[in-house]
Enzyme design. Structure first.
Site, PDB file in Angstrom:
ATOM      1  N   LYS A 165      32.322 -61.333 -36.082  1.00 58.84           N
ATOM      2  CA  LYS A 165      30.902 -61.592 -36.285  1.00 58.84           C
ATOM      3  C   LYS A 165      30.712 -62.543 -37.460  1.00 58.84           C
ATOM      4  O   LYS A 165      31.245 -62.305 -38.559  1.00 58.84           O
ATOM      5  CB  LYS A 165      30.160 -60.278 -36.566  1.00 58.84           C
ATOM      6  CG  LYS A 165      30.111 -59.338 -35.358  1.00 58.84           C
ATOM      7  CD  LYS A 165      29.275 -59.913 -34.242  1.00 58.84           C
ATOM      8  CE  LYS A 165      28.991 -58.864 -33.173  1.00 58.84           C
ATOM      9  NZ  LYS A 165      28.183 -59.425 -32.064  1.00 58.84           N
ATOM     10  N   ASP A 193      31.029 -64.911 -33.009  1.00 61.72           N
ATOM     11  CA  ASP A 193      29.664 -64.616 -32.581  1.00 61.72           C
ATOM     12  C   ASP A 193      28.738 -64.702 -33.786  1.00 61.72           C
ATOM     13  O   ASP A 193      28.843 -63.892 -34.709  1.00 61.72           O
ATOM     14  CB  ASP A 193      29.605 -63.208 -31.973  1.00 61.72           C
ATOM     15  CG  ASP A 193      28.247 -62.907 -31.354  1.00 61.72           C
ATOM     16  OD1 ASP A 193      27.324 -63.738 -31.495  1.00 61.72           O
ATOM     17  OD2 ASP A 193      28.121 -61.835 -30.723  1.00 61.72           O
ATOM     18  N   GLU A 219      29.708 -67.429 -29.680  1.00 60.00           N
ATOM     19  CA  GLU A 219      28.509 -66.881 -29.055  1.00 60.00           C
ATOM     20  C   GLU A 219      27.276 -67.182 -29.890  1.00 60.00           C
ATOM     21  O   GLU A 219      27.320 -67.082 -31.124  1.00 60.00           O
ATOM     22  CB  GLU A 219      28.609 -65.347 -28.959  1.00 60.00           C
ATOM     23  CG  GLU A 219      29.413 -64.828 -27.813  1.00 60.00           C
ATOM     24  CD  GLU A 219      29.465 -63.300 -27.820  1.00 60.00           C
ATOM     25  OE1 GLU A 219      28.398 -62.658 -27.868  1.00 60.00           O
ATOM     26  OE2 GLU A 219      30.582 -62.767 -27.793  1.00 60.00           O
ATOM     27  N   ASP A 244      24.355 -65.713 -25.412  1.00 54.18           N
ATOM     28  CA  ASP A 244      24.228 -64.245 -25.356  1.00 54.18           C
ATOM     29  C   ASP A 244      22.746 -63.864 -25.439  1.00 54.18           C
ATOM     30  O   ASP A 244      22.102 -63.656 -24.411  1.00 54.18           O
ATOM     31  CB  ASP A 244      25.060 -63.589 -26.458  1.00 54.18           C
ATOM     32  CG  ASP A 244      25.024 -62.067 -26.382  1.00 54.18           C
ATOM     33  OD1 ASP A 244      24.373 -61.532 -25.473  1.00 54.18           O
ATOM     34  OD2 ASP A 244      25.639 -61.388 -27.232  1.00 54.18           O
ATOM     35  N   LYS A 268      25.171 -58.744 -20.357  1.00 56.59           N
ATOM     36  CA  LYS A 268      25.210 -57.337 -20.770  1.00 56.59           C
ATOM     37  C   LYS A 268      24.230 -56.590 -19.891  1.00 56.59           C
ATOM     38  O   LYS A 268      23.100 -57.065 -19.695  1.00 56.59           O
ATOM     39  CB  LYS A 268      24.788 -57.176 -22.241  1.00 56.59           C
ATOM     40  CG  LYS A 268      25.813 -57.699 -23.221  1.00 56.59           C
ATOM     41  CD  LYS A 268      25.292 -57.616 -24.646  1.00 56.59           C
ATOM     42  CE  LYS A 268      26.286 -58.274 -25.595  1.00 56.59           C
ATOM     43  NZ  LYS A 268      25.651 -58.635 -26.867  1.00 56.59           N
TER      44      LYS A 268
HETATM   45 MG    MG Z   1      26.984 -61.615 -28.883  1.00 54.75          MG
END
Ligand code: MG
Length: 370
Positions: A165, A193, A219, A244, A268
């Site tokens: 992240k 991401d 992402e 995303d 997702k």
């Molecule tokens: Mg993501």
């Protein structure tokens, strides 16, 4: 029997599971997995289980919002045929325009029930095969030395990719990746991401600095609504861009693909509103030459198992980021996808094959709509 199948009641459970440690991303920090589970019961004794695990900073849902919404959706479904998913999802999606995570719980439960009625595991019900695949494991935002240490742990455990992240400053984000790359060597791909944390210029500068560091993709570098700059970032870096938070449903997929905004999609279930729309997104992706990943929030293995079936059933989904339950202190799920480090194996039991420990459910607050 199936022609007369109808929904007799729906149980809504409030589940709270602490995380092993707080999980920080650019736009929020979470401390517990606050799912609701829905159990759709039918007159034939068959039931389906679904899970909604909310990330309020992304979908605008909290556990309390989803509890209240679940009561309304349950009333909408009572007495209806659970096998007509096309019609049920049309009603659900028409009733609640947003609340995609909550809608996904009902979608998942309906597919579970359909699989049980058909006697087929979900991947087969979706017309797909069973394959084994790997998930990465994700490292939240932290000090460079700490995230590098975590990456080494994941590598030593046998993970084949780490996801990191980012989404803070140029100095800190480049330092994080540099430290990780030095610590784990050149073998493992690093997935990144930014969770919308950068603006256009910061994104281009950071991605340029990371281009030689073996980054598999990045992402969501910038805000979810900024499609035009997402397209420009993609043009200005050799690192593959994955949408995303910009991608919820098939309408978003069509726009992102038409505009050339990204190389990859992160589907997702909690954003798409479930399997029904996830399949539409993947179909658009395939038509546009876009490869998909299926990712997750901090679900238990129940939600992750449903997502894993979708991956198994669709070869265009080449990446998996189904590591949510690894952050949880407790695993109340019986059956379902089995994890060997990051290798995921699906069950052959009808439906998604995941159930919830009755002892765990007994401790959960429960509302029954009948
Ligand atoms: Mg993501």
């Amino acid at each position: 029997m199936n022609k007369k199948l109808r929904i007799t009641s729906i149980d809504i459970y409030k589940s709270d599971i602490k995380l092993k440690e707080p999980f920080k991303i650019a736009i929020m920090e979470i401390f517990a997995s606050q799912s609701i589970f829905v159990k759709i019961n039918s007159n034939a004794g068959l039931y389906g289980f679904g899970e909604a695990n909310p990330f309020w900073g992304i979908t605008g849902e909290t556990q309390s919002i989803n509890l209240a919404g679940a009561v309304d959706l349950s009333k909408l479904l009572l007495d209806k045929n659970p096998l007509n998913i096309e019609e049920r999802m049309r009603e659900i999606n028409g009733f609640l325009v947003h609340n995609s995570t909550l809608r996904s719980a009902f979608d998942m439960a309906l597919y579970d029930l359909l699989g049980k009625a058909a006697g087929l595991p979900l991947y087969a019900l979706l017309g797909g095969g069973k394959r084994t695949f790997w998930t990465d494991n994700t490292i939240g935002i932290g000090e460079p030395d700490v995230v590098a240490q975590k990456a080494v742990e994941f590598k030593n455990q046998g993970f084949q990719a780490v996801k990191v992240k980012l989404g803070t400053t140029f100095d800190m984000d480049t330092k994080r990746i540099k430290k990780i790359r030095e610590a784990i060597g050149d073998d493992l791909p690093i997935r990144t991401d930014a969770n919308q944390g950068w603006d256009y210029n910061t994104a281009v500068n950071i991605l340029h600095a990371l281009e030689s560091m073996g980054i598999e993709y990045c992402e969501q570098p910038i805000a979810y609504w900024d499609y035009e700059n997402l397209r420009r970032i993609r043009q200005n870096t050799s690192i593959a861009i994955m949408a995303d938070e910009s991608l919820f449903d098939h309408h978003d997929a069509f726009k992102l693909a038409s505009m050339g905004c990204c190389d990859y999609f992160n589907i997702k279930l909690s954003k798409s509103g479930g399997i029904h729309t996830a399949l539409k997104i993947n179909a658009i992706a395939e038509g546009a030459g876009i490869i998909c990943m299926v990712g997750c929030m901090t679900s238990t293995r129940l939600g992750l198992t449903a997502a894993a079936h979708v991956i198994s059933a669709r070869p265009n989904i080449k990446f998996a980021d189904l590591d949510g339950h690894m952050m949880l202190k407790e695993d109340p799920i019986i059956g379902g996808a089995q994890y060997n480090v990051g290798e995921i194996n699906l069950p052959d039991t009808p439906g998604h094959g995941a159930d919830i420990d009755p002892d765990f459910l007994n401790l959960c607050e429960c509302i029954t709509i009948k």
